[in-house]
Motif scaffolding. Sequence first.
Motif, PDB file in Angstrom:
ATOM      1  N   ARG A 293      32.749  43.670  25.434  1.00 30.78           N
ATOM      2  CA  ARG A 293      31.976  44.418  26.420  1.00 30.78           C
ATOM      3  C   ARG A 293      32.931  44.944  27.494  1.00 30.78           C
ATOM      4  N   VAL A 294      32.828  46.219  27.788  1.00 26.98           N
ATOM      5  CA  VAL A 294      33.639  46.857  28.822  1.00 26.98           C
ATOM      6  C   VAL A 294      32.801  46.941  30.082  1.00 26.98           C
ATOM      7  N   ILE A 295      33.341  46.397  31.169  1.00 23.54           N
ATOM      8  CA  ILE A 295      32.620  46.354  32.443  1.00 23.54           C
ATOM      9  C   ILE A 295      33.400  47.149  33.477  1.00 23.54           C
ATOM     10  N   LYS A 296      32.726  48.079  34.130  1.00 24.64           N
ATOM     11  CA  LYS A 296      33.324  48.834  35.227  1.00 24.64           C
ATOM     12  C   LYS A 296      32.803  48.246  36.529  1.00 24.64           C
ATOM     13  N   ALA A 297      33.654  47.504  37.192  1.00 24.83           N
ATOM     14  CA  ALA A 297      33.253  46.808  38.416  1.00 24.83           C
ATOM     15  C   ALA A 297      34.025  47.365  39.604  1.00 24.83           C
ATOM     16  N   HIS A 298      34.010  48.673  39.773  1.00 30.98           N
ATOM     17  CA  HIS A 298      34.769  49.315  40.839  1.00 30.98           C
ATOM     18  C   HIS A 298      34.225  48.981  42.222  1.00 30.98           C
ATOM     19  N   GLN A 299      32.913  48.812  42.334  1.00 29.60           N
ATOM     20  CA  GLN A 299      32.309  48.585  43.643  1.00 29.60           C
ATOM     21  C   GLN A 299      32.277  47.107  44.036  1.00 29.60           C
ATOM     22  N   LEU A 300      32.483  46.215  43.084  1.00 31.15           N
ATOM     23  CA  LEU A 300      32.354  44.786  43.354  1.00 31.15           C
ATOM     24  C   LEU A 300      33.648  44.197  43.880  1.00 31.15           C
ATOM     25  N   ASP A 301      33.521  43.064  44.555  1.00 30.37           N
ATOM     26  CA  ASP A 301      34.675  42.335  45.053  1.00 30.37           C
ATOM     27  C   ASP A 301      35.384  41.691  43.864  1.00 30.37           C
ATOM     28  N   GLU A 302      36.658  42.050  43.675  1.00 30.93           N
ATOM     29  CA  GLU A 302      37.343  41.587  42.465  1.00 30.93           C
ATOM     30  C   GLU A 302      37.545  40.074  42.452  1.00 30.93           C
ATOM     31  N   GLY A 303      37.689  39.449  43.584  1.00 32.63           N
ATOM     32  CA  GLY A 303      37.831  37.991  43.631  1.00 32.63           C
ATOM     33  C   GLY A 303      36.588  37.290  43.111  1.00 32.63           C
ATOM     34  N   LYS A 304      35.428  37.772  43.518  1.00 30.99           N
ATOM     35  CA  LYS A 304      34.175  37.162  43.071  1.00 30.99           C
ATOM     36  C   LYS A 304      33.952  37.386  41.575  1.00 30.99           C
ATOM     37  N   VAL A 305      34.289  38.578  41.109  1.00 28.92           N
ATOM     38  CA  VAL A 305      34.096  38.884  39.690  1.00 28.92           C
ATOM     39  C   VAL A 305      34.959  37.978  38.830  1.00 28.92           C
ATOM     40  N   LEU A 306      36.231  37.890  39.162  1.00 29.01           N
ATOM     41  CA  LEU A 306      37.149  37.084  38.357  1.00 29.01           C
ATOM     42  C   LEU A 306      36.830  35.591  38.453  1.00 29.01           C
ATOM     43  N   ASP A 307      36.452  35.125  39.645  1.00 27.76           N
ATOM     44  CA  ASP A 307      36.061  33.719  39.794  1.00 27.76           C
ATOM     45  C   ASP A 307      34.804  33.396  38.994  1.00 27.76           C
ATOM     46  N   GLY A 308      33.886  34.355  38.926  1.00 29.07           N
ATOM     47  CA  GLY A 308      32.681  34.161  38.126  1.00 29.07           C
ATOM     48  C   GLY A 308      33.009  33.979  36.650  1.00 29.07           C
ATOM     49  N   PHE A 309      33.938  34.755  36.140  1.00 29.34           N
ATOM     50  CA  PHE A 309      34.354  34.595  34.748  1.00 29.34           C
ATOM     51  C   PHE A 309      35.069  33.265  34.539  1.00 29.34           C
ATOM     52  N   ARG A 310      35.910  32.884  35.485  1.00 27.33           N
ATOM     53  CA  ARG A 310      36.633  31.607  35.342  1.00 27.33           C
ATOM     54  C   ARG A 310      35.670  30.423  35.405  1.00 27.33           C
ATOM     55  N   ARG A 311      34.663  30.491  36.279  1.00 22.91           N
ATOM     56  CA  ARG A 311      33.680  29.411  36.357  1.00 22.91           C
ATOM     57  C   ARG A 311      32.843  29.304  35.090  1.00 22.91           C
ATOM     58  N   ALA A 312      32.679  30.428  34.392  1.00 26.34           N
ATOM     59  CA  ALA A 312      31.921  30.423  33.136  1.00 26.34           C
ATOM     60  C   ALA A 312      32.773  29.928  31.967  1.00 26.34           C
ATOM     61  N   GLY A 313      34.029  29.570  32.227  1.00 20.92           N
ATOM     62  CA  GLY A 313      34.888  29.019  31.188  1.00 20.92           C
ATOM     63  C   GLY A 313      35.707  30.049  30.437  1.00 20.92           C
ATOM     64  N   PHE A 314      35.878  31.216  31.008  1.00 25.31           N
ATOM     65  CA  PHE A 314      36.634  32.273  30.347  1.00 25.31           C
ATOM     66  C   PHE A 314      38.090  32.243  30.784  1.00 25.31           C
ATOM     67  N   HIS A 315      38.981  32.550  29.856  1.00 22.51           N
ATOM     68  CA  HIS A 315      40.399  32.736  30.163  1.00 22.51           C
ATOM     69  C   HIS A 315      40.562  34.175  30.634  1.00 22.51           C
ATOM     70  N   VAL A 316      41.037  34.376  31.868  1.00 19.49           N
ATOM     71  CA  VAL A 316      41.157  35.704  32.452  1.00 19.49           C
ATOM     72  C   VAL A 316      42.627  36.036  32.643  1.00 19.49           C
ATOM     73  N   SER A 317      43.003  37.233  32.227  1.00 23.25           N
ATOM     74  CA  SER A 317      44.393  37.665  32.313  1.00 23.25           C
ATOM     75  C   SER A 317      44.443  39.134  32.698  1.00 23.25           C
ATOM     76  N   GLU A 318      45.390  39.478  33.586  1.00 21.68           N
ATOM     77  CA  GLU A 318      45.548  40.879  33.971  1.00 21.68           C
ATOM     78  C   GLU A 318      46.483  41.570  32.991  1.00 21.68           C
ATOM     79  N   VAL A 319      46.129  42.796  32.644  1.00 23.93           N
ATOM     80  CA  VAL A 319      46.984  43.605  31.784  1.00 23.93           C
ATOM     81  C   VAL A 319      47.924  44.357  32.701  1.00 23.93           C
ATOM     82  N   GLY A 320      49.200  44.000  32.640  1.00 23.77           N
ATOM     83  CA  GLY A 320      50.185  44.609  33.521  1.00 23.77           C
ATOM     84  C   GLY A 320      50.562  46.006  33.098  1.00 23.77           C
ATOM     85  N   LYS A 321      50.857  46.838  34.079  1.00 24.34           N
ATOM     86  CA  LYS A 321      51.263  48.206  33.777  1.00 24.34           C
ATOM     87  C   LYS A 321      52.735  48.287  33.402  1.00 24.34           C
TER      88      LYS A 321
END
Length: 168
Positions: A14-42
């Motif tokens: 699933r592709v999520i466009k979360a431009h308006q949301l606070d990125e800290g809350k979004v990423l913490d929400g995924f981590r709390r749900a048990g997801f491994h989160v990683s940034e794709v570096g440029k």
Amino acid sequence: MLVGKLLNPSYRVRVIKAHQLDEGKVLDGFRRAGFHVSEVGKDLDPELSVESFLSSSYGNWIYVIRLKRGRVFLARGEGKVPGLKSSDSDYLVRDDNGLKRLLIREVSKKAMLLIEVPRVVVWGLVWWLIWKYFEEYPLGTFLLFFLGFVLNDLASAVEYFVIGYCRE
């Protein structure tokens, strides 16, 4: 969608466009749900970045999270994230090769062009052949219009088996 129930995919993306949301809350929400989160570096090659993410995580649900300033994160885990509704950017993925191809396409615009060009050429050729056939038989155009929903599911199934993924 009927195709999603019949194909039994290995992965769901699933592709999520979360431009308006606070990125800290979004990423913490995924981590709390048990997801491994990683940034794709440029600075890294997109293919290397996706391969390292896939080898360092597990699960059959993958989320591509697009945040402000063009930052892209990948999250992988078991099951859906609660509270997220389905969107137009949900994909069914058949195997690891299809997953890698889809993630590279979503992460890099250059790779997206290289991956999408053959797909567009093939479908353009198919539609051109159909158009030429139905120029001679106008009744076929009406049948194609009424059978369009079934043909859409059939086209999704063909994409699933040929390129390894399709829209849900």
